[in-house]
Each structure stands twice: as structure tokens, then as C-alpha cells.
Scaffold this motif. Sequence first.
Motif, short mmCIF file in Angstrom:
data_model
loop_
_atom_site.label_atom_id
_atom_site.label_comp_id
_atom_site.label_asym_id
_atom_site.label_seq_id
_atom_site.Cartn_x
_atom_site.Cartn_y
_atom_site.Cartn_z
N TYR A 15 27.26 5.77 -15.99
CA TYR A 15 26.11 6.32 -15.28
C TYR A 15 25.68 5.35 -14.20
CZ TYR A 15 25.91 9.58 -19.16
OH TYR A 15 26.23 10.55 -20.07
N TRP B 296 17.15 3.48 -20.11
CA TRP B 296 17.13 4.28 -18.90
C TRP B 296 16.29 5.55 -19.09
CZ3 TRP B 296 21.74 4.45 -15.16
CH2 TRP B 296 22.27 3.17 -14.98
N VAL C 46 15.89 9.80 -17.65
CA VAL C 46 16.52 10.95 -17.02
C VAL C 46 15.39 11.77 -16.39
CG1 VAL C 46 17.86 13.06 -17.38
CG2 VAL C 46 18.36 11.02 -18.74
N ARG D 45 13.08 10.37 -21.90
CA ARG D 45 13.76 9.19 -22.41
C ARG D 45 15.25 9.47 -22.42
NH1 ARG D 45 10.86 7.63 -27.87
NH2 ARG D 45 10.09 9.73 -27.72
N TRP D 46 16.04 8.42 -22.34
CA TRP D 46 17.48 8.58 -22.27
C TRP D 46 18.02 9.31 -23.48
CZ3 TRP D 46 20.49 8.05 -18.24
CH2 TRP D 46 21.86 8.21 -18.43
N SER E 226 21.97 11.15 -24.16
CA SER E 226 23.26 11.44 -23.53
C SER E 226 23.45 12.92 -23.22
CB SER E 226 24.40 10.95 -24.42
OG SER E 226 24.34 9.56 -24.54
N ALA F 10 21.27 13.65 -20.21
CA ALA F 10 21.82 12.93 -19.06
C ALA F 10 23.07 13.60 -18.51
CB ALA F 10 22.12 11.49 -19.44
N HIS G 179 19.55 9.95 -12.96
CA HIS G 179 19.55 8.80 -13.86
C HIS G 179 18.87 7.59 -13.21
CE1 HIS G 179 23.33 11.19 -14.45
NE2 HIS G 179 22.65 11.41 -15.57
#
Length: 81
Positions: A7, A22, A24, A36-37, A39, A42, A49
Motif C-alpha cells: 500500500y 494507517w 482508509v 481504521r485500517w 485490509s 483498504a 490509503h
Amino acid sequence: MAAVTQYRCEICGTESSNPIHWFVIECNTDELKVLRWNSEVASAPGARHYCGEADAGVYISRWLEAACTPSRPDFNRPSTS
């Protein structure tokens, strides 16, 4: 062997295959969501990102500025009156 997804932060260009802290952002012209991150989120089409709060804040500020700025008059277009 599973492929590793890399990413890239939309603001600073930092890359990570393990983006733990990270964020999103999902947005369109009417709505912006900071998540909140995750996957799964994302990997969704159109997901943006950001490697941290500061870079997410930069994007949010730009989005708000674009949404709140009145359109500029086009003085090169002939008037309709």
C-alpha cells in the motif's frame, strides 16, 4: 505462495505491506468516511490509503476546501444575457 499487497500513502508516498497504524478514507462528492485500517476495506475499489493521522488530515482538509469553495466565474465564456 500468497501475494504480498503493498500500500502507498496518497500524501507522502510511504509504502508498506504491513500498514498497522494507517487509515482508509472512502469518499465521493457528498460524503467522506475515515476508517481504521482494515485490509478488506483498504482493498475496496476507490479506497484511499494514509500512513497516519497527519496525512489523513491533509486529505480531509483538501476535500473540505474543494467541497466548500464556490465555483469560480468563467470570464472566457460568453454571457447568456
